[in-house]
Design an enzyme around this catalytic site. Structure first.
Site, PDB file in Angstrom:
ATOM      1  N   HIS A 126       0.865  -1.175   0.000  1.00  0.00           N
ATOM      2  CA  HIS A 126       0.000   0.000   0.000  1.00  0.00           C
ATOM      3  C   HIS A 126       0.907   1.231   0.000  1.00  0.00           C
ATOM      4  O   HIS A 126       2.026   1.179   0.531  1.00  0.00           O
ATOM      5  CB  HIS A 126      -0.826  -0.057   1.295  1.00  0.00           C
ATOM      6  CG  HIS A 126      -1.893   0.974   1.432  1.00  0.00           C
ATOM      7  ND1 HIS A 126      -1.642   2.263   1.839  1.00  0.00           N
ATOM      8  CD2 HIS A 126      -3.234   0.908   1.252  1.00  0.00           C
ATOM      9  CE1 HIS A 126      -2.770   2.935   1.902  1.00  0.00           C
ATOM     10  NE2 HIS A 126      -3.765   2.139   1.548  1.00  0.00           N
ATOM     11  N   ASP A 203       3.061  -4.498   8.079  1.00  0.00           N
ATOM     12  CA  ASP A 203       1.847  -3.699   7.918  1.00  0.00           C
ATOM     13  C   ASP A 203       0.667  -4.644   8.158  1.00  0.00           C
ATOM     14  O   ASP A 203       0.342  -5.484   7.311  1.00  0.00           O
ATOM     15  CB  ASP A 203       1.830  -3.122   6.497  1.00  0.00           C
ATOM     16  CG  ASP A 203       0.524  -2.405   6.177  1.00  0.00           C
ATOM     17  OD1 ASP A 203      -0.442  -2.548   6.947  1.00  0.00           O
ATOM     18  OD2 ASP A 203       0.468  -1.715   5.142  1.00  0.00           O
ATOM     19  N   GLN A 206      -4.603  -4.922   7.284  1.00  0.00           N
ATOM     20  CA  GLN A 206      -5.683  -5.808   6.824  1.00  0.00           C
ATOM     21  C   GLN A 206      -5.710  -7.134   7.580  1.00  0.00           C
ATOM     22  O   GLN A 206      -6.464  -8.037   7.214  1.00  0.00           O
ATOM     23  CB  GLN A 206      -5.547  -6.086   5.319  1.00  0.00           C
ATOM     24  CG  GLN A 206      -5.693  -4.858   4.448  1.00  0.00           C
ATOM     25  CD  GLN A 206      -7.078  -4.210   4.541  1.00  0.00           C
ATOM     26  OE1 GLN A 206      -8.036  -4.806   5.027  1.00  0.00           O
ATOM     27  NE2 GLN A 206      -7.169  -2.975   4.090  1.00  0.00           N
ATOM     28  N   LYS A 229     -10.148  -0.164  10.942  1.00  0.00           N
ATOM     29  CA  LYS A 229     -10.345  -1.322  10.065  1.00  0.00           C
ATOM     30  C   LYS A 229     -10.709  -2.566  10.866  1.00  0.00           C
ATOM     31  O   LYS A 229     -10.714  -3.680  10.342  1.00  0.00           O
ATOM     32  CB  LYS A 229      -9.071  -1.585   9.254  1.00  0.00           C
ATOM     33  CG  LYS A 229      -8.775  -0.480   8.220  1.00  0.00           C
ATOM     34  CD  LYS A 229      -7.615  -0.867   7.356  1.00  0.00           C
ATOM     35  CE  LYS A 229      -7.026   0.298   6.596  1.00  0.00           C
ATOM     36  NZ  LYS A 229      -7.838   0.726   5.460  1.00  0.00           N
ATOM     37  N   CYS A 367      -4.745   2.673  -3.509  1.00  0.00           N
ATOM     38  CA  CYS A 367      -3.409   3.053  -2.994  1.00  0.00           C
ATOM     39  C   CYS A 367      -2.388   1.956  -3.276  1.00  0.00           C
ATOM     40  O   CYS A 367      -1.530   1.648  -2.435  1.00  0.00           O
ATOM     41  CB  CYS A 367      -3.447   3.379  -1.499  1.00  0.00           C
ATOM     42  SG  CYS A 367      -4.369   4.850  -1.135  1.00  0.00           S
TER      43      CYS A 367
HETATM   44  C1  LIG Z   1      -2.442  -2.726   3.637  1.00  0.00           C
HETATM   45  C2  LIG Z   1      -2.735  -1.326   4.099  1.00  0.00           C
HETATM   46  N1  LIG Z   1      -1.758  -0.592   4.644  1.00  0.00           N
HETATM   47  C3  LIG Z   1      -1.963   0.644   5.100  1.00  0.00           C
HETATM   48  C4  LIG Z   1      -3.195   1.239   5.017  1.00  0.00           C
HETATM   49  C5  LIG Z   1      -3.385   2.624   5.545  1.00  0.00           C
HETATM   50  O1  LIG Z   1      -4.211   2.610   6.660  1.00  0.00           O
HETATM   51  P1  LIG Z   1      -4.681   3.961   7.355  1.00  0.00           P
HETATM   52  O2  LIG Z   1      -5.303   4.780   6.263  1.00  0.00           O
HETATM   53  O3  LIG Z   1      -5.649   3.536   8.385  1.00  0.00           O
HETATM   54  O4  LIG Z   1      -3.473   4.604   7.907  1.00  0.00           O
HETATM   55  C6  LIG Z   1      -4.247   0.539   4.430  1.00  0.00           C
HETATM   56  C7  LIG Z   1      -5.568   1.172   4.255  1.00  0.00           C
HETATM   57  O5  LIG Z   1      -6.289   0.920   3.337  1.00  0.00           O
HETATM   58  C8  LIG Z   1      -4.009  -0.787   3.984  1.00  0.00           C
HETATM   59  O6  LIG Z   1      -4.990  -1.505   3.428  1.00  0.00           O
END
Ligand SMILES: Cc1ncc(COP(=O)(O)O)c(C=O)c1O
Length: 409
Positions: A126, A203, A206, A229, A367
């Site tokens: 992401h 990360d 998800q 999430k 993203c």
């Molecule tokens: C795999 C992953 N990493 C990072 C993020 C970023 O999360 P946040 O917007 O809550 O900081 C997301 C959000 O869609 C994500 O799916």
């Protein structure tokens, strides 16, 4: 609790938002990878905090401030236990995954990485786990390297050893891909990184709300996730860092809560985690996140994972009935995410068509622009599930997609 012992219909009723019509149709919410809905227990925790205990933390010597501080620090202990951290000091509250990763990049990366060092990432990251490293690499002259993604949406694990050379100082990768649903073998990747002395950042945006996540078992140095999430409030989240990592890092934001003393020229700082929480934190967010964790634990992460998996494999079966569909990601086990491309229909048009029928999907690059490029598509349409979703809702989605195929033909 086992999946088949949970009364999922009752669980579903705990999410008041689901009970509404959108454009004259019952809402079907399949945008859970972007943000999940909140159970009553979380809404109630937020309301109760603001109605009874609201005050700033760690500051006032008065009753409400003590209560707010206690609730905030108890929330930290809840998060620590949830992800298997050795103690609560290994948890920094942040606004979510993005802020957590930026914190590591700036505070740890800024101090411990230098010119020529390699930061290993993957092609499926992401932007949150890509851009902070690009900014850092540009600033200090580090190099970025990427683990490729195979056609089936899994990481090219056969290349890991040759990519993990001794100049790799940090390996940051996602647990579950937000576009492909791929579940990466985190423990194996952390072991391999450790063997060359590379620090690992996972990360878990998800995964934290969807499957059992234990930092000791995973063997990672840092882990980032977002409260919103996993049933918690927006603007809540955490960074786990092994105590020795956090304590070796300088602060990244200055002011407020994080100092021990300040002179006009110089300051000394508190220990981790408070050193990284400058200013008034999102107190209600932390309390809401802890309520979401309690709620999830009440159901059981194993049961949630099984339920998600059953919904996802049902969705995959039903998708297979549709012609002109390309599904991205692994055919076997995957997270509760299905990204697809329908022949001749742009994901934005399909998402708008679905919205008009009460179905919330997501269309675009999610993203994941480099990953979309890797698969030669401008974007996908994504359906992502959580434990309050049902097979009937998946049937409804398939009906809408059939209508869309006719409409756009
Ligand atoms: C795999 C992953 N990493 C990072 C993020 C970023 O999360 P946040 O917007 O809550 O900081 C997301 C959000 O869609 C994500 O799916």
């Amino acid at each position: 609790m086992r999946e088949n012992l949970v009364d999922w219909e009752k669980v579903r009723e705990e999410f008041p938002i689901r009970d509404q019509q959108v454009h004259g149709h019952p809402l079907v919410y399949f945008d859970n990878a972007a943000t999940t809905q909140k159970p009553r227990a979380v809404l109630e925790a937020l309301r109760s905090y603001y109605e009874h205990d609201n005050a700033n933390v760690h500051r006032g010597l008065h009753e409400l401030s003590s209560r707010a501080t206690e609730a905030y620090e108890t929330a930290r202990a809840t998060v620590a236990k949830y992800i298997g951290a050795a103690n609560a000091d290994e948890i920094v509250f942040t606004r979510g995954t993005t802020e957590s990763i930026n914190l590591v990049a700036q505070a740890w990366g800024g101090k411990f990485l230098g010119a020529g060092d390699v930061i290993l990432l993957t092609e499926m990251e992401h932007h949150s786990n890509l851009v902070p490293w690009q900014l850092l690499a540009e600033r200090i002259g580090a190099r970025l390297r990427f683990v490729p993604v195979r056609d089936d949406g899994t990481l090219a694990l056969e290349q890991i050893e040759q990519l993990l050379t001794p100049d790799v100082k940090l390996f940051a990768f996602t647990h579950v891909s937000n576009s492909l649903g791929t579940i990466n073998p985190v423990t194996e990747l952390c072991e391999k990184a450790k063997a060359v002395g590379a620090v690992t950042v996972v990360d878990a945006a998800q995964s934290a709300g969807h499957l059992p996540v234990d930092v000791q078992e995973l063997g990672c140095d840092f882990l980032a996730f977002s409260g919103h999430k996993m049933g918690g409030p927006t603007g809540s989240g955490a960074l786990y860092g092994r105590a020795e990592m956090l304590n070796a890092m300088p602060p990244w934001h200055g002011v407020g809560e994080m100092i021990v003393s300040v002179t006009l020229e110089k300051s000394s700082f508190k220990k981790a985690p408070h050193r990284f929480e400058a200013g008034t934190p999102n107190i209600a967010g932390a309390i809401g996140l802890a309520a979401a964790i309690d709620y999830i634990e009440g159901i059981g992460r194993g049961a949630i994972f099984e339920h998600d998996a059953e919904l996802t494999s049902y969705a995959m079966e039903r998708f297979a009935e549709l012609s002109g569909m390309r599904i991205l990601g692994p055919a076997g086990e995957r997270g509760a995410i299905v990204g697809f491309v329908m022949d001749k229909v742009h994901p934005h048009d399909l998402t708008t068509f679905a919205d008009q029928r009460g179905l919330a999907l997501r269309g675009g690059h999610h993203c994941n622009q480099p990953l979309m490029r890797r698969f030669g598509v401008p974007g996908t349409t994504r359906a992502s599930f959580y434990f309050y979703n049902t097979k009937d809702e998946i049937d409804r989605m398939i009906e809408i997609l059939r209508d869309a195929a006719r409409f756009f033909a």
